[in-house]
Design an enzyme around this catalytic site. Structure first.
Site, PDB file in Angstrom:
ATOM      1  N   ASP A 108       9.647  28.012   4.564  1.00  0.00           N
ATOM      2  CA  ASP A 108       8.747  27.415   5.661  1.00  0.00           C
ATOM      3  C   ASP A 108       9.477  27.458   6.786  1.00  0.00           C
ATOM      4  OD1 ASP A 108      10.723  25.147   4.896  1.00  0.00           O
ATOM      5  OD2 ASP A 108       9.687  24.120   6.444  1.00  0.00           O
ATOM      6  N   ASP A 116      15.859  32.353  10.008  1.00  0.00           N
ATOM      7  CA  ASP A 116      15.563  30.998   9.484  1.00  0.00           C
ATOM      8  C   ASP A 116      14.254  30.711   8.815  1.00  0.00           C
ATOM      9  OD1 ASP A 116      16.370  28.045   9.327  1.00  0.00           O
ATOM     10  OD2 ASP A 116      15.453  27.702  11.223  1.00  0.00           O
ATOM     11  N   GLU A 175      11.576  22.188   4.535  1.00  0.00           N
ATOM     12  CA  GLU A 175      12.920  21.871   5.240  1.00  0.00           C
ATOM     13  C   GLU A 175      12.572  21.710   6.751  1.00  0.00           C
ATOM     14  OE1 GLU A 175      16.616  22.389   7.119  1.00  0.00           O
ATOM     15  OE2 GLU A 175      14.865  23.624   7.381  1.00  0.00           O
ATOM     16  N   HIS A 227      14.807  28.294   2.337  1.00  0.00           N
ATOM     17  CA  HIS A 227      13.375  27.762   2.458  1.00  0.00           C
ATOM     18  C   HIS A 227      12.750  28.847   3.138  1.00  0.00           C
ATOM     19  CE1 HIS A 227      13.853  27.217   6.979  1.00  0.00           C
ATOM     20  NE2 HIS A 227      15.291  26.698   6.662  1.00  0.00           N
TER      21      HIS A 227
END
Length: 454
Positions: A92, A123, A156, A90
């Protein structure tokens, strides 16, 4: 099969990977328009789409999902008859929180102490770069032996379910024989780990109202019901004295039988201050992987600076409750909502709004894909065997994919080991882990293709 050509290819690609990660980290892609403009997420999505096109992916598309976010999809066909592998990441990210607490700008990739710092570096923008590195290394060594689908989610971190809803409405789009979720991490740097379970989550906003408006605390305090005090009392009801989560009707006695997390290591990883106790009971692994955990993640109330001597008429809080494997997020949401409505003191008016939810997940670690991953990790991390651990965080898409494609094998790896400090200030990624996990993924795809052709 030797891992050397793959590892040499990945090593040669690392300078390019660092430059690309810097470009991607620069986008302030927080999927909350109240925090950053949506143009930042749009620009990040366009960057990801461009990177897929540059790798000869077909059918590259920006998918408008029901929550208003955009996910990026692409397909790379493999040899005739080859299995299909879906790679997930992801783009975002979490908000940077207190930017003054960062030692370098959060949206500027900065090398320090052998790590690369920046929001999303681990992340999960780094997870997308990991996928690119693995595919590039394979193309430099005979080609990609499987068909590859890539899906890069745009919301997410918000838990608003846009991609899950889109996948359910387009069930053929993400169909694959195996799914590699690049959004977890090794138990610690240098210890190759697959994540075998995830806690789900529900996120609620609760508001208490007690008065038509704020009142002078000298004139009315002592009899007028204070909404902020009511909120403090309500939130306190969510924990026992030892810190154990206590939501009416919710079971909190789960146990974890796998890899354990020594308390001393956890205290170090979590940076618990000397003299401060851990909360809850049972092993650390029980508490963070097998039991529910409530967290008050925000409160709307007057700041200390500029506060007036007033009895507060209203207060609002946002609450996250992690749901262990075996639990049901829908049922837990109902329990938490009922608890908040019945435990509010003094007859305060209560309103509850759900703002996010995801189901817990447990993988089948006996599947053939795990054997292929174990062999890949053994080669990429010489002298180390693959470990399996739980993860307290949530990836709502996992259960959606498991429901849509029950025959698919789902594996979870990634860059979010404890030193990465994801969701906190000074998030970082270990370039050595990025390199080794990219080698791992490339070798896994080779192993998996060979096992299907055997």
């Amino acid at each position: 099969m030797t891992a050397r050509p793959i590892s040499e290819s990945v090593a040669s690609l690392m300078p390019r990977a660092k430059a690309e990660l810097a470009e991607l980290v620069a986008f302030q892609s927080v999927a909350d328009p109240a925090v950053f403009p949506t143009s930042e997420c749009d620009a990040a999505a366009e960057w990801v789409a461009g990177a897929l096109r540059a790798e000869d992916f077909q059918d590259v598309a920006l998918l408008d999902t029901p929550d208003g976010s955009r996910s990026v999809y692409g397909f790379l066909p493999g040899p005739a008859g080859a299995p299909t592998v879906l790679l997930y990441a992801h783009y975002d990210v979490q908000p940077p929180l207190d930017e003054s607490a960062w030692l370098s700008p959060p949206f500027e990739l900065t090398e320090r102490d052998g790590r690369w710092f920046g929001r999303g570096s681990a992340d999960c923008k780094g997870g997308f770069i990991m996928h690119l590195l693995a595919l590039r290394a394979l193309r430099a060594n005979g080609g990609v032996p499987v068909s590859v689908k890539v899906i890069v989610e745009g919301s997410e971190e918000q838990g608003t379910g846009g991609l899950e809803q889109y996948a359910q409405a387009h069930p053929d789009l993400l169909a694959a024989d195996t799914v590699v979720i690049g959004d977890t991490g090794n138990f610690r740097v240098g210890l190759p780990t697959v994540t075998s379970s995830l806690r789900g989550m529900t996120m609620l906003r609760v508001r208490l109202d007690t008065l038509e408006g704020n009142l002078h605390s000298g004139q009315f305090g002592g009899a007028a019901p204070d909404a902020l005090a009511a909120m403090i009392q309500l939130l306190a009801s969510l924990r026992a004295e030892d810190g154990t989560t206590t939501v009416d009707g919710l079971t909190t006695q789960g146990t974890w039988d796998g890899l354990q997390y020594p308390e001393a290591e956890f205290r170090k990883d979590a940076k618990v201050l000397d003299g401060v106790e851990l909360i809850g009971t049972g092993t650390v692994a029980d508490r963070i992987w097998a039991r529910p955990a409530v967290t008050v993640i925000g409160i709307d109330c007057p700041p200390v600076i500029g506060a007036t001597p007033s009895v507060q008429a209203s207060a609002r809080a946002q609450i996250s409750l992690r749901v262990p494997p075996g639990g049901d997020a829908d049922a837990v949401t109902k329990l938490l909502t009922a608890h908040l409505k019945t435990r509010a003191p003094w007859g305060a008016r209560v309103s509850v709004e759900q703002v996010g939810q995801g189901q817990p997940f447990r993988a089948d670690i006996t599947s053939p894909a795990y054997t292929a991953m174990a062999d890949a990790m053994r080669a990429a991390y010489p002298g180390q065997e693959m470990q399996t651990s739980g993860m307290g965080g949530s990836i709502p898409l996992c259960n959606t994919l498991a429901g849509l494609y029950p025959e698919a094998e789902i594996l979870l790896i990634g860059l979010s080991e404890p030193e990465a400090q994801i969701h906190a200030v000074n998030e970082s990624v270990s370039p050595e882990e990025l390199e080794r996990l990219s080698v791992t993924e490339a070798l896994f795809l080779q192993n998996y293709a060979a096992s299907k052709n055997a």
